[in-house]
Design a protein around this motif. Sequence first.
Motif, PDB file in Angstrom:
ATOM      1  N   GLU A 151       0.829  -1.211   0.000  1.00 44.48           N
ATOM      2  CA  GLU A 151       0.000   0.000   0.000  1.00 44.48           C
ATOM      3  C   GLU A 151       0.862   1.260   0.000  1.00 44.48           C
ATOM      4  O   GLU A 151       0.545   2.250  -0.671  1.00 44.48           O
ATOM      5  CB  GLU A 151      -0.939  -0.004   1.215  1.00 44.48           C
ATOM      6  N   ILE A 152       1.955   1.214   0.766  1.00 40.81           N
ATOM      7  CA  ILE A 152       2.880   2.351   0.800  1.00 40.81           C
ATOM      8  C   ILE A 152       3.525   2.544  -0.570  1.00 40.81           C
ATOM      9  O   ILE A 152       3.664   3.671  -1.058  1.00 40.81           O
ATOM     10  CB  ILE A 152       3.983   2.131   1.873  1.00 40.81           C
ATOM     11  N   ILE A 209       4.082   5.627  -5.640  1.00 43.71           N
ATOM     12  CA  ILE A 209       3.962   5.732  -7.101  1.00 43.71           C
ATOM     13  C   ILE A 209       2.928   6.801  -7.466  1.00 43.71           C
ATOM     14  O   ILE A 209       3.164   7.647  -8.328  1.00 43.71           O
ATOM     15  CB  ILE A 209       3.604   4.362  -7.720  1.00 43.71           C
ATOM     16  N   GLY A 210       1.800   6.795  -6.774  1.00 44.62           N
ATOM     17  CA  GLY A 210       0.760   7.800  -7.010  1.00 44.62           C
ATOM     18  C   GLY A 210       1.267   9.206  -6.743  1.00 44.62           C
ATOM     19  O   GLY A 210       1.026  10.138  -7.520  1.00 44.62           O
ATOM     20  N   GLY A 229       7.526   5.135  10.748  1.00 41.89           N
ATOM     21  CA  GLY A 229       7.394   3.690  10.589  1.00 41.89           C
ATOM     22  C   GLY A 229       7.705   3.186   9.189  1.00 41.89           C
ATOM     23  O   GLY A 229       7.458   2.019   8.873  1.00 41.89           O
ATOM     24  N   LEU A 230       8.243   4.054   8.336  1.00 42.38           N
ATOM     25  CA  LEU A 230       8.629   3.613   6.993  1.00 42.38           C
ATOM     26  C   LEU A 230       9.967   2.872   7.065  1.00 42.38           C
ATOM     27  O   LEU A 230      10.841   3.237   7.848  1.00 42.38           O
ATOM     28  CB  LEU A 230       8.785   4.824   6.057  1.00 42.38           C
ATOM     29  N   THR A 284      -4.924   6.809   1.263  1.00 47.19           N
ATOM     30  CA  THR A 284      -3.949   6.931   0.173  1.00 47.19           C
ATOM     31  C   THR A 284      -4.367   7.986  -0.850  1.00 47.19           C
ATOM     32  O   THR A 284      -3.569   8.824  -1.259  1.00 47.19           O
ATOM     33  CB  THR A 284      -3.780   5.566  -0.535  1.00 47.19           C
ATOM     34  N   PHE A 285      -5.646   7.964  -1.250  1.00 51.19           N
ATOM     35  CA  PHE A 285      -6.094   8.898  -2.285  1.00 51.19           C
ATOM     36  C   PHE A 285      -5.964  10.357  -1.818  1.00 51.19           C
ATOM     37  O   PHE A 285      -5.560  11.226  -2.584  1.00 51.19           O
ATOM     38  CB  PHE A 285      -7.532   8.597  -2.694  1.00 51.19           C
ATOM     39  N   GLU A 286      -6.308  10.594  -0.548  1.00 47.43           N
ATOM     40  CA  GLU A 286      -6.202  11.954  -0.015  1.00 47.43           C
ATOM     41  C   GLU A 286      -4.749  12.409   0.013  1.00 47.43           C
ATOM     42  O   GLU A 286      -4.446  13.585  -0.248  1.00 47.43           O
ATOM     43  CB  GLU A 286      -6.789  12.030   1.393  1.00 47.43           C
ATOM     44  N   ILE A 287      -3.838  11.485   0.332  1.00 51.35           N
ATOM     45  CA  ILE A 287      -2.408  11.830   0.367  1.00 51.35           C
ATOM     46  C   ILE A 287      -1.924  12.184  -1.039  1.00 51.35           C
ATOM     47  O   ILE A 287      -1.213  13.170  -1.234  1.00 51.35           O
ATOM     48  CB  ILE A 287      -1.571  10.675   0.966  1.00 51.35           C
TER      49      ILE A 287
END
Lengths: 101, 241
Positions: free
Chosen positions: A4-5, A10-11, B42-43, B74-77
Motif C-alpha cells: 500500500e505504501i 507511485i501515485g 514507521g517507513l 492513500t487517495f487523499e495523500i
Amino acid sequence: MQSEIVWMIIGMGVATYIPRMLPFVLFRGKELPEFLQGVLKNVPYATLGALIFPGILFIHEDIWYGILGAAVAIFISFIGANVIVVVLGSIAVLSLYSFFI
Amino acid sequence: MQDIALNKAGTEFRRGMQAGISIGIGYIPGALTFGLLAKTTGLSIGETLLMSLVVYAGAAQYISLSLLTLGTGTFEIILTTFIVNIRHFLMSASLNEKSEEDEPIVKAAYAFGITDETFSVAAVKEGTVSARYMFGLNLIAYLSWVVFSGIGHAVGASLPQIFQESMSVALYAMFVALLVPSMKNGVKVVFLAALAAIFNTIFTITNALSTGWAIVTATLLSAVLVELIVMMKERVTKNAE
C-alpha cells in the motif's frame, strides 16, 4: 515493503511529475490567466498554515507540549536560524520539557 | 567542428553540476530530517529511499508522513501531494520561456528535476537554459536528496527514546521554519497562512471534513480568497487614480 505504501509512493510520484512536465510539453510561450497565476503562487503559504494548525496542538496528550513546541519554533526561526537549527532546537526544548514534567 | 560542439556540451553539463553543488549542500539537513522522520513514522529504509527517488519533492514528502501518522487515506495523500506541487506547473511554465529548443521528450525528462531550488537557480541564470545544463543541475541536487534521506533513516535508528518522542514536533517545527522567513516579506503571506490555519481548524474541530480534505479545502479557499482581495484592492486603487 508494504504494497500500500509503494502504491501511495507511485501515485505521489505521478501527481508530482505531471505539473512539472506538462508546461514543457504543452506550451510554446503561452501564458496562464493572471488570476490563476496569483492563486498558484499563494498555495505554498496557505498549505503551510493549514499544516501547522491545528495539527501541532495534538502531537501529545498534553496540549502545552504542542504550544511550547510552536513557540520555540517561531522564536528560533524569527531570529533567522536555518531550518535544521529550528527543528533540532524545538526537539531539544521538548526533550527537556518531558524530562522535567 | 564536431569536437568543438562536444566540448561545449560537456561544459554546459559541468556548469549545471557546479550550480547544483550549493543546492546539494542545502538539501542535506532537509533530507536528513526527512529520513529521520520517515523512520519515526514507521517507513522502512527501502520505502524511504523509494519515496525520495520517485517523488523527489521535500514539502510533499514531509506532508505525506504527517498525513500517514494521522491515518489519512492513500487517495487523499496523493491529492494533497498534487495540490502542494501544482505550483511547479507555474515554475515549469516560466522556465519553458527561457529554455533552448529541444524535443518535448528531452524537456519532459529534465522536468522531473524541477524543484523550488533548481527552478530558482535556473531561472536567474544569464541567457538561455540548455538541456545539458538542466541535467547537470538536477543530477547533483537529486543525488544529495536521495543519499541523505537514506543516511537520515540509518542515523534515526540509534536515537534514544525520549528524543524520538519529542521528534513528533520536528515536522511542525520545519513547516514553521519554512513559513516564518516568508512572513517577514509581507502581510499577504501572513494572511494566507492565518486564513488557511483558521479554515483548517474549523473543519477539524467540527469534524466537517477528514484531515486530508480539510487541508486541501482550507488551502484552496485561502489562496483564492486572498487573490480575490488583492485583485479588488488593485481595482479600487486604479479607480481612485
